[in-house]
Design a protein around this motif. Structure first.
Motif, PDB file in Angstrom:
ATOM      1  N   TRP A 142      42.173  44.215  33.731  1.00 10.65           N
ATOM      2  CA  TRP A 142      43.008  43.897  34.891  1.00 10.65           C
ATOM      3  C   TRP A 142      44.411  44.479  34.763  1.00 10.65           C
ATOM      4  O   TRP A 142      45.034  44.839  35.760  1.00 10.65           O
ATOM      5  N   ALA A 172      37.354  39.775  40.080  1.00  6.20           N
ATOM      6  CA  ALA A 172      38.348  40.503  40.869  1.00  6.20           C
ATOM      7  C   ALA A 172      37.870  40.703  42.300  1.00  6.20           C
ATOM      8  O   ALA A 172      38.660  40.602  43.249  1.00  6.20           O
ATOM      9  N   GLY A 173      36.587  40.973  42.460  1.00  5.91           N
ATOM     10  CA  GLY A 173      36.042  41.123  43.802  1.00  5.91           C
ATOM     11  C   GLY A 173      36.144  39.842  44.606  1.00  5.91           C
ATOM     12  O   GLY A 173      36.496  39.867  45.792  1.00  5.91           O
ATOM     13  N   GLN A 223      39.661  39.363  45.733  1.00  2.00           N
ATOM     14  CA  GLN A 223      39.942  40.148  46.932  1.00  2.00           C
ATOM     15  C   GLN A 223      39.362  39.485  48.177  1.00  2.00           C
ATOM     16  O   GLN A 223      40.019  39.395  49.218  1.00  2.00           O
ATOM     17  N   VAL A 263      34.928  42.660  37.033  1.00  2.00           N
ATOM     18  CA  VAL A 263      34.721  43.239  38.368  1.00  2.00           C
ATOM     19  C   VAL A 263      34.333  42.143  39.360  1.00  2.00           C
ATOM     20  O   VAL A 263      34.831  42.094  40.498  1.00  2.00           O
ATOM     21  N   LEU A 274      38.725  49.052  36.818  1.00  2.00           N
ATOM     22  CA  LEU A 274      38.539  48.690  38.218  1.00  2.00           C
ATOM     23  C   LEU A 274      37.328  47.758  38.311  1.00  2.00           C
ATOM     24  O   LEU A 274      36.433  47.833  37.479  1.00  2.00           O
ATOM     25  N   THR A 275      37.294  46.839  39.186  1.00  2.00           N
ATOM     26  CA  THR A 275      38.110  46.544  40.367  1.00  2.00           C
ATOM     27  C   THR A 275      39.292  45.656  39.978  1.00  2.00           C
ATOM     28  O   THR A 275      39.210  44.877  39.038  1.00  2.00           O
ATOM     29  N   LYS A 276      40.386  45.716  40.739  1.00  2.00           N
ATOM     30  CA  LYS A 276      41.567  44.925  40.441  1.00  2.00           C
ATOM     31  C   LYS A 276      41.639  43.661  41.296  1.00  2.00           C
ATOM     32  O   LYS A 276      41.346  43.693  42.494  1.00  2.00           O
TER      33      LYS A 276
END
Length: 311
Positions: free
Chosen positions: A142, A91-92, A95, A88, A165-167
């Motif tokens: 993922w 991935a965050g 983003q 997470v 999640l998160t992706k």
């Protein structure tokens, strides 16, 4: 010869976020391909200065305070974090960066930092077992399609019905970097999970032998070995005269002759020639370990004298 050059830092020696940001922005402005940092909580020489910074906390900040340069760890220790939350977290940051993050992940090795910060430090075989499970969990989470769930029957990290999640926003997830000198498990893990294999602080001939092991492991697995990037990491001390070389070597607690033998030291042309030896054994990317974060002129001179020749 075209080689991707990245700047690699060791903030556990004592550095603030602002120190890292200054080097990251300089590296970005000068055209380096990436800014990477170690993931350690204890200094390895000297007094540690202001102390360490957390790798993924600072990378989150850099994700917002830079705009183009790739960011990542060489390498995050699997002993520091649980794989679900780490997936997470990374991935965050991916983003936040617009898809510029890479995850170097290893088994962990520095026992003193574990005892200094209350982190369990299992025997080496268990650390590699945990690393393998972490890689399976992170990549599995993922890769889980939206609306589906992910489960994993691990000994150390069982996962049941996770939404995954998160992706990350990068296609295929965040690229994973694996390195090390293990004869069996390390090449196997690289072949199974990595986008890049890194040979850190070894000579060009030794790096070439490590690359061949990974290529052989890919062949055994039925994977195209050319899918991976093969990289090396080397300490760098650039100086076009001996006085500058000595000054920069002293600033990081090293001797010029020692860095010449065990890293990249000398004039820009000398360093380019040494990088050429790594390119000859298959390295297409070099992480330049810049240890004096206050010497931004050093980074600029590396860009002008070395990066310019390798584009």
């Amino acid at each position: 010869m075209t080689v991707d050059l990245r700047i690699f830092t060791e903030p556990q020696q004592g550095a603030t976020y602002d120190d890292l940001l200054a080097v990251a922005r300089a590296a970005e402005d000068l055209g380096f391909g990436g800014f990477f940092r170690s993931d350690h909580y204890l200094h390895m020489s000297g007094d540690g200065g202001l102390g360490p910074t957390d790798a993924w906390t600072t990378l989150a900040g850099l994700a917002r305070d830079t705009s183009a340069i790739r960011l990542g760890t060489l390498v995050t220790s699997a002993t520091f974090r649980l794989p679900g939350p780490l997936s997470v977290q990374v991935a965050g940051v991916d983003q936040m960066s617009g898809g510029r993050v890479e995850l170097g992940l290893g088994a962990g090795w520095f026992e003193a930092e574990h005892t200094a910060y209350g982190i369990p430090f299992p025997p080496v075989a268990e650390r590699f077992d945990r690393l393998e499970e972490q890689l399976a969990v992170i990549t599995g989470l993922w890769a889980t399609a939206p609306g589906e769930t992910f489960s994993y029957k691990g000994t150390h990290y069982p996962v049941v019905n996770s939404p995954g999640l998160t992706k990350p926003i990068q296609d295929g997830g965040v690229p994973i970097i694996i390195g090390g000198t293990g004869k069996r498990r390390t090449p196997s893990l690289a072949a199974a999970f990595a986008a890049e294999f890194n040979a850190a602080f070894h000579s060009a001939p030794t790096s070439g032998r490590l690359f061949k092991r990974v290529r052989a492991a890919c062949e055994e697995r039925g994977r195209d070995a050319d899918e991976l990037v093969y990289s090396a990491a080397q300490v760098v001390v650039l100086g076009n005269d001996e006085a500058t070389l000595r000054r920069r070597a002293r600033a990081i607690g090293r001797e010029v002759d020692e860095v010449r033998s065990n890293g990249l030291a000398g004039s820009a042309d000398e360093i380019v020639d040494k990088i050429g030896a790594f390119a000859e054994v298959g390295a297409s990317r070099i992480y330049l370990q810049a240890l004096d974060l206050s010497d931004l002129d050093h980074v600029e001179q590396i860009a002008d004298g070395v990066l310019r020749q390798l584009r």
